[in-house]
Design an enzyme around this catalytic site. Sequence first.
Site, PDB file in Angstrom:
ATOM      1  N   SER A 155      43.018  40.026  41.625  1.00  0.00           N
ATOM      2  CA  SER A 155      43.211  38.590  41.469  1.00  0.00           C
ATOM      3  C   SER A 155      43.501  37.963  42.841  1.00  0.00           C
ATOM      4  CB  SER A 155      44.344  38.343  40.468  1.00  0.00           C
ATOM      5  OG  SER A 155      44.386  37.005  40.061  1.00  0.00           O
TER       6      SER A 155
ATOM      7  N   ASP B 195      37.020  39.056  31.373  1.00  0.00           N
ATOM      8  CA  ASP B 195      37.840  38.238  32.272  1.00  0.00           C
ATOM      9  C   ASP B 195      37.182  36.872  32.420  1.00  0.00           C
ATOM     10  OD1 ASP B 195      39.289  37.056  34.285  1.00  0.00           O
ATOM     11  OD2 ASP B 195      39.123  38.738  35.690  1.00  0.00           O
TER      12      ASP B 195
ATOM     13  N   HIS C  18      41.547  39.073  32.086  1.00  0.00           N
ATOM     14  CA  HIS C  18      41.958  39.183  33.480  1.00  0.00           C
ATOM     15  C   HIS C  18      43.046  40.242  33.670  1.00  0.00           C
ATOM     16  CE1 HIS C  18      42.283  37.802  37.581  1.00  0.00           C
ATOM     17  NE2 HIS C  18      43.562  37.528  37.454  1.00  0.00           N
TER      18      HIS C  18
END
Lengths: 380, 380
Positions: free
Chosen positions: B156, B322, B355
Amino acid sequence: MSGFPADSVGLVAPQHQSFSEPLRLACGKTLNQFDLVYETYGTLNASRSNAVLVCHALSGHHHAAGYHNADDRKPGWWDACIGPGKPIDTNRFFVVSPNNLGGCHGSTGPGSINPRTGKSYGATFPVLSVEDWVHSQARLADTLGIDCWAAVVGGSLGGMQAIQWAISYPERVRHCVAIAAAPKLSAQNIAFNEVARQAIITDPDFHNGDYAAFGVIPKRGLMLARMVGHITYLSDDSMGEKFGRELRTDRLNYDFTSVEFQVESYLRYQGQEFSARFDANTYLLMTKALDYFDPAEAHGGDLTKALEHVRARFLVISFTTDWRFSPARSRELVNALMAANKPVSYLEIEAAQGHDAFLLPIPRYADALSGYMNRIEVDA
Amino acid sequence: MSGFPADSVGLVAPQHQSFSEPLRLACGKTLNQFDLVYETYGTLNASRSNAVLVCHALSGHHHAAGYHNADDRKPGWWDACIGPGKPIDTNRFFVVSPNNLGGCHGSTGPGSINPRTGKSYGATFPVLSVEDWVHSQARLADTLGIDCWAAVVGGSLGGMQAIQWAISYPERVRHCVAIAAAPKLSAQNIAFNEVARQAIITDPDFHNGDYAAFGVIPKRGLMLARMVGHITYLSDDSMGEKFGRELRTDRLNYDFTSVEFQVESYLRYQGQEFSARFDANTYLLMTKALDYFDPAEAHGGDLTKALEHVRARFLVISFTTDWRFSPARSRELVNALMAANKPVSYLEIEAAQGHDAFLLPIPRYADALSGYMNRIEVDA
């Protein structure tokens, strides 16, 4: 009528109807009396067979088409679809568009005076369900002398009302048009609603729903609720196309108060504008009705069984980039209708605009809706 | 070490490093001095060629693996990936895991004392960029005697730091592992960040960032920010599987304060727990750094050009469900690397968790990361 477009219903005026027969609600409480505000477009025919009920979505109201005065710059929220020659053709149909019970645009809601106390309902207004709306709309149909709707039509939460109509009043709906809807909310849908509710409820100006008594409104909460909602109405792509990473000014400010990107400016504007015109208690009610909607629940989760007694023909429409109520959610409904041997047409419209597409004049969508509506038989 | 699992790094303790050379920031301001807190796992080899930098995401910190004391029930946030025999194998690698500048876990941030005023920075702490973090981490590498990282790894926002490292310090990164990241935020990503920021900023307890002086914290805002964030970390499907429409109690309450659905309860808990442990100003800083990240921008939007001088080999990993940083976003990076003739491996992992998958022990993901990391050459 001079200034209005030729395919507009032109100048319209809201009408009011009072109901004094108590309405028993899903939550167990009863409303002893209530008013509904509504608009109509077109003319009811002699056999009363050409009436179409239009149901509105979360932040909608009764003003679906035309203009309230000659200076109005914006027509009703579904003017793209309702008017002479438009998909819901007012040359053929008599369209009825009510503001939902619990609303903040004239129908009885949290902002109305509770006749028992002489004060506004505020937080004491009962929690509503989609079924409650349908029953209240049935009362309106009664007063208008409409035994059976040619069609009940709605997008999003409006589509859920259309579905519920077909289930609750099988004899009173010939066609059900459910656009960008779902047979129930997903956990993610509920989660977004819950964020919106928490934003409102935790706003210190909310005062447990009695903000009116304090002379304030929970603006911050409403703004945040609308911002979150708005993100879910647009597709990632359409947001990207509309705003990309375009800067508001030509250089970055590197602070927290400036607006750096256009999308931030757009969202703040949407949120602020909404917080000035919509009622917080009504917003809570609407999101709850969405959460609770689940017609299969009473049948052990079996949607096919819930649809068993339906007599309406269905048109179900979804939009490819709608991620709030995706095509997969519409297909759940279609599959259950097919399993129940009910006539259903299904259309998945290629559209970049996400959930908001149902409000927009997209040619293939307009043509399909037009084609379907024009095939509905009505007496001359 | 007794009580800990055999593949754990066991008991670890944070270390501090002070820097007194001024750090010029992207926003134009300068930090004259700053501290970084960090943890290390494994042993630096004689040639200092086995060092791996682990960069954390939005709400992360330096405690990535192992335990702080014998009674800890939960290990560091990436314990699934860091340890003896794990994908980032501490038998081979010396892992460095700092808390980012601006953080709220020990590195200099808004809650730290500004030496010039003797009071905490609060709202006056400068806005940071991913580049600033990379430069501050380079200072840390200097003090540790690490000229070149065997790998810089992150998921991320951590993946964005890894990408920026490869761009800013081409000579100092042999391998770049960017997991569930994106080369820049989309309008929708920025929109969600903006909702989170507005939730914090409009909280009356925020006091323009100087809440510490008032002895309060903007809990409501932080809670809402986390709730919104959390929805974007999970896939629609995984939320559905985890919670569905499961009720909290066996019947509906029909009010606004009760929790009806499990997903509401989960979100409120996540939000409340987060608001008690994370700093609001840090959260604002982190979301801004995300928004600003766009290495292509300095090259007229040409990501390939931005990557021209990169010398690291890349491993890019994305997860099918995601939707915060979708596989398509990772592919943008992969395509630009390929266009720039850089060696890159790309893996799209089938995973239902959205995610958050990057934090979880998913076998194919662990195997792939393991395989890649094990092929990185390090001196014995």
